[in-house]
Design an enzyme around this catalytic site. Structure first.
Site, PDB file in Angstrom:
ATOM      1  N   HIS A 158     -59.277   8.042  14.355  1.00 15.21           N
ATOM      2  CA  HIS A 158     -57.577   7.218  13.654  1.00 15.21           C
ATOM      3  C   HIS A 158     -56.697   8.134  13.382  1.00 15.21           C
ATOM      4  CE1 HIS A 158     -60.651   4.375  11.520  1.00 15.21           C
ATOM      5  NE2 HIS A 158     -61.802   5.872  10.995  1.00 15.21           N
ATOM      6  N   ARG A 165     -55.811  -4.657  12.006  1.00 14.69           N
ATOM      7  CA  ARG A 165     -56.106  -6.131  10.971  1.00 14.69           C
ATOM      8  C   ARG A 165     -55.357  -5.851  10.020  1.00 14.69           C
ATOM      9  NH1 ARG A 165     -61.553  -5.204   6.931  1.00 14.69           N
ATOM     10  NH2 ARG A 165     -61.704  -7.155   6.805  1.00 14.69           N
TER      11      ARG A 165
END
Ligand code: A3P
Length: 334
Positions: free
Chosen positions: A147, A169
């Site tokens: 991440h 997203r």
């Protein structure tokens, strides 16, 4: 398709996600010198290198920055938390191993049937628990996830020819998914009202946030170096999954053969990795990750636009407004 990699060797043990036991003294000292904020999630977040990192991970981040040596053949999947990383981890793993498990007898022992995708493709910053981790313990070529923002990646990842797949997203769905995840992860904290969490998200304070800076770092690099970073939108993948799996295979240098395109290989991968299939597997209903979390936490609804069931139109507009302002001039619209 050229098979690039077998099942990864599991690292001996992992740092416990979101907990600070096992943290080195040097890291504890560093932590105590940094301002931290109790977030709406399970752990305090610390501002570091321009982003908000979960404080228990602050030992893993310098460890992988200092010691991880990327190879040309490595592949890293990068995402903001709750961007559907689980799905893409499963797809990448299935894709890279599809020749190995293509025959019907070998299909039954496909690792995705008995292991959660997160255990098959660990997060770089989570799989280190010492200051000098032994990455040689992993099978090469490496298939990792992270991440970490682009600017915080180990220098060797940025300098080498290894490839990065970035999954983005819609921020409203990502935010709602994040809220649900951490609500379930630490029920003892009691439910934190969603509007309070939204304020934090919109001022940039979320796991590995600001969300927009995370996305922009990879979007920019993908525009400048498309051979290095493949920027993918979850919503587009959901709409046309076949073409995106082809795109992934091409990007990773293992395009499908004519025969594979004809014999339903792509459809098989998508079936195996579908929400319905993975979430119904025993391992994902009752199993736990090697990092301790319950696998079922990673499967909620997996739908596009679910935010409308949890946020008012006004709250949605608040995120839209922030995104419009922060992404202005980038060519990216979310
Ligand atoms: P929702 O909370 O919106 O349902 P991450 O994998 O980055 O942790 O993100 C979790 C989100 O991915 C959750 O979204 C989860 O339901 C969804 N998800 C997990 N596996 C999936 C799959 N195989 N297909 C589609 N969505 C999936």
């Amino acid at each position: 398709m050229t098979t690039m990699q077998g099942s990864q060797t599991r690292p001996p043990s992992r740092a416990k996600y979101l907990r600070d036991n096992g943290m080195s003294q040097a890291c504890k000292d560093l932590l105590s010198s940094l301002p931290s904020e109790e977030d709406w999630v399970a752990a305090s977040l610390c501002p570091c290198q321009g982003f908000w990192f979960p404080s228990p991970l602050l030992s893993g981040i310098p460890a992988c920055q200092n010691h991880f040596q990327a190879h040309t053949s490595d592949i890293l999947l990068v995402s903001n938390p709750k961007s559907d990383t689980t799905w893409l981890k499963a797809i990448l793993f299935a894709l890279l191993n599809c020749a190995k498990y293509s025959k019907s007898d070998s299909q039954q022992c496909h690792p995705l049937l008995t292991q959660n995708p997160h255990d098959l493709m660990p997060f770089l910053e989570l799989c280190v628990e010492q200051e000098n981790p032994d990455f040689a313990a992993f099978a090469s070529p490496w298939l990792f996830a992270t991440h970490l923002p682009y600017s915080s990646l180990p220098q060797s990842v940025r300098d080498s020819e290894c490839k990065l797949v970035y999954l983005c997203r819609n921020p409203k769905d990502t935010f709602v998914s994040l809220w649900h995840f951490f609500d379930k992860l630490s029920p003892e904290k009691g439910q934190i009202p969603l509007p309070d969490c939204l304020d934090n998200f919109c001022r940039g304070m979320s796991f590995y946030g600001p969300y927009w800076d995370h996305v922009l770092g990879y979007h920019r690099t993908s525009s400048e170096m498309p051979e290095k970073v493949l920027f993918m939108m979850y919503e587009e993948m959901k709409e046309g999954p076949h073409s995106h799996v082809w795109r992934l295979a091409d990007f990773m240098g293992c395009p499908f053969s004519e025969e594979e395109l004809r014999d339903g290989t792509v459809a098989g991968i998508l079936r195996m990795c579908s929400f319905d299939n993975l979430s119904a597997l025993e391992v994902n209903k009752s199993g736990k990750l090697s990092t301790g979390q319950e696998n079922k936490l990673f499967f909620r609804r997996g739908e596009v636009g679910d935010w409308v069931n949890h946020m008012s139109a006004e709250m949605g507009e608040k995120i839209d407004g922030v995104m419009e302002e922060k992404l202005r001039g980038s060519g990216l619209k979310l």
